[in-house]
Design an enzyme around this catalytic site. Structure first.
Site, PDB file in Angstrom:
ATOM      1  N   TRP A  31      40.524  58.784 -26.450  1.00  0.00           N
ATOM      2  CA  TRP A  31      40.437  57.953 -27.838  1.00  0.00           C
ATOM      3  C   TRP A  31      41.085  58.890 -29.275  1.00  0.00           C
ATOM      4  O   TRP A  31      41.798  58.346 -29.748  1.00  0.00           O
ATOM      5  CB  TRP A  31      39.083  57.206 -28.015  1.00  0.00           C
ATOM      6  CG  TRP A  31      38.760  56.494 -26.797  1.00  0.00           C
ATOM      7  CD1 TRP A  31      37.866  56.935 -26.089  1.00  0.00           C
ATOM      8  CD2 TRP A  31      39.509  55.450 -26.251  1.00  0.00           C
ATOM      9  NE1 TRP A  31      37.570  55.892 -25.094  1.00  0.00           N
ATOM     10  CE2 TRP A  31      38.764  55.099 -25.076  1.00  0.00           C
ATOM     11  CE3 TRP A  31      40.723  54.736 -26.486  1.00  0.00           C
ATOM     12  CZ2 TRP A  31      39.120  53.942 -24.135  1.00  0.00           C
ATOM     13  CZ3 TRP A  31      41.125  53.776 -25.709  1.00  0.00           C
ATOM     14  CH2 TRP A  31      40.413  53.578 -24.487  1.00  0.00           C
ATOM     15  N   ASP A  56      35.780  57.062 -35.790  1.00  0.00           N
ATOM     16  CA  ASP A  56      35.662  56.045 -34.650  1.00  0.00           C
ATOM     17  C   ASP A  56      34.298  56.128 -33.994  1.00  0.00           C
ATOM     18  O   ASP A  56      33.832  57.179 -33.174  1.00  0.00           O
ATOM     19  CB  ASP A  56      36.725  56.402 -33.831  1.00  0.00           C
ATOM     20  CG  ASP A  56      36.562  55.431 -32.530  1.00  0.00           C
ATOM     21  OD1 ASP A  56      35.894  54.643 -32.404  1.00  0.00           O
ATOM     22  OD2 ASP A  56      37.474  55.739 -31.454  1.00  0.00           O
ATOM     23  N   LYS A  89      30.485  47.510 -27.153  1.00  0.00           N
ATOM     24  CA  LYS A  89      29.481  48.181 -26.777  1.00  0.00           C
ATOM     25  C   LYS A  89      28.092  47.756 -27.327  1.00  0.00           C
ATOM     26  O   LYS A  89      27.478  47.154 -26.540  1.00  0.00           O
ATOM     27  CB  LYS A  89      29.788  49.762 -26.906  1.00  0.00           C
ATOM     28  CG  LYS A  89      30.605  50.546 -26.070  1.00  0.00           C
ATOM     29  CD  LYS A  89      32.036  50.582 -26.335  1.00  0.00           C
ATOM     30  CE  LYS A  89      33.039  51.220 -25.418  1.00  0.00           C
ATOM     31  NZ  LYS A  89      34.332  50.797 -25.325  1.00  0.00           N
TER      32      LYS A  89
END
Ligand code: PLP
Length: 354
Positions: A100, A167, A191
């Protein structure tokens, strides 16, 4: 049979939230209408959006500190470019800790110079680099707090003079941090927060307005802030379920209580990974994630037997990501410790069979 959901995301959400969400789909607050069929400009939905934004800031301890929260669309992946579009004037520093982060770096390079201050790529991202230098003249520093795929998590964040962008997609609301050290936090909902379809962005407003380029309206944080996250039709259902999950976090003791539960779960599983000769952890011990535990089987001939054991026990979503292999146990806020006990038992059963 009770299911034990270890999926990495979309993933387990609190079951109480589903019951309330189902009610909201059928008949929102006895209005005779679904939350999905009322106007996003109606007072009922404006209240949902406002409470979701305020509660996010409250849980993070960022109320009245110059921060605003937005619920945007297009996932955390859109934030890879939106952060750079809005903040990268000349150069930015990025810490590369996995897939990511690498994707965020790729997007940022479209907007200016990117300095990769450190990377753990050579060791397949099994650790968090430390002791790197961040130049003082960068527009911002970007990092990924939890690496969902590789199972590593930043424990100590560096002291940085420039704004810090993080992030937090896979560990938001899971542990206590001094969130005021961050100037922009983003996290896809799917999540710890709710269904896929919305992304929380928390911004310290004074970092905006410093780039020279024109920014298209939909990609401009200022535009979304001016419209209270209602510049266009928001993902009404995803925001609604996110609000229910945020309320669940608050009613269950807030982030501090989540962290305690998450540490208990992670300690239990890592203890077994370290004790059982049939398993080996993937990430360096000091950088292990409390959200995603990555591990391998030491004797491949036992893989079939182990896969049968955990599937028969009602466990779901334990296969590792293809770039790591092995197994990944994602233990987000809503996962009970009972589910971790079931996993540990299957690991012990495998050992007993051997
Ligand atoms: N960042 C992290 C840490 C992630 O785990 C993910 C997805 O799993 C993303 C970004 C990408 O999120 P999205 O699919 O919402 O774009």
């Amino acid at each position: 049979m009770k299911k034990h959901n270890y999926s990495a995301g979309p993933c387990i959400l609190p079951q109480e939230v589903f019951k309330e969400a189902a009610q909201g789909i059928l008949d929102y607050q006895d209005s005779g209408l679904s939350i999905m069929e009322i106007s996003h400009r109606s007072a009922a939905f404006v209240d949902v959006m406002e409470e979701a934004r305020n509660l996010s800031l409250e849980l993070l301890g960022l109320q009245n500190k110059g921060y605003k929260a937005l619920f945007l669309q297009s996932g955390a992946s859109m934030q890879f470019l939106m952060t750079a579009y809005n903040l990268l004037n000349k150069k930015a520093a990025y810490l590369n800790t996995g897939t990511w982060s690498s994707k965020a770096i790729k997007e940022a390079k479209l907007f200016g110079e990117v300095i990769e201050v450190a990377s753990s790529k050579k060791k397949n991202f099994n650790y968090i680099p430390k002791n790197y230098q961040i130049p003082s003249d960068v527009d911002y520093f970007h990092c990924t707090s939890n690496n969902t795929i590789f199972g590593t998590q930043i424990k100590d964040f560096p002291q940085v003079d420039a704004p810090v962008v993080c992030d937090m997609s896979s560990d938001i609301f899971s542990r206590e941090l001094d969130f005021s050290k961050f100037d922009l936090i983003y996290a896809g909902a799917q999540k710890n927060m709710g269904p896929a379809g919305t992304t929380l962005v928390v911004i310290k407003e004074d970092i905006l307005g410093k780039v020279e380029r024109e920014i298209p309206s939909m990609l401009n944080y200022k535009v979304h802030l001016e419209k209270d996250s209602m510049f266009n039709t928001p993902a009404v259902y995803a925001v609604y379920v996110s609000l229910l999950t945020l309320r669940w976090i608050k009613n269950n003791g807030g982030i501090a209580a989540m962290e305690k539960r998450n540490n208990e779960k992670a300690n239990l599983l890592y203890k077994e990974i370290d004790r059982n000769p049939l398993f080996k952890g993937f990430a360096e011990v000091e950088d292990r994630s409390a959200m995603n535990a990555t591990f391998n089987i030491t004797d491949e001939s036992k893989k079939e037997a182990f896969d049968k054991l955990w599937k028969d026990a009602g466990i779901n979503g334990l296969n590792g990501h293809r770039s790591v292999g092995g197994y990944r146990a994602s233990m987000y806020n809503a996962l009970d410790i009972e589910s971790v006990k079931v996993l540990v038992e299957t690991m012990q059963q495998l050992e007993q069979q051997s």
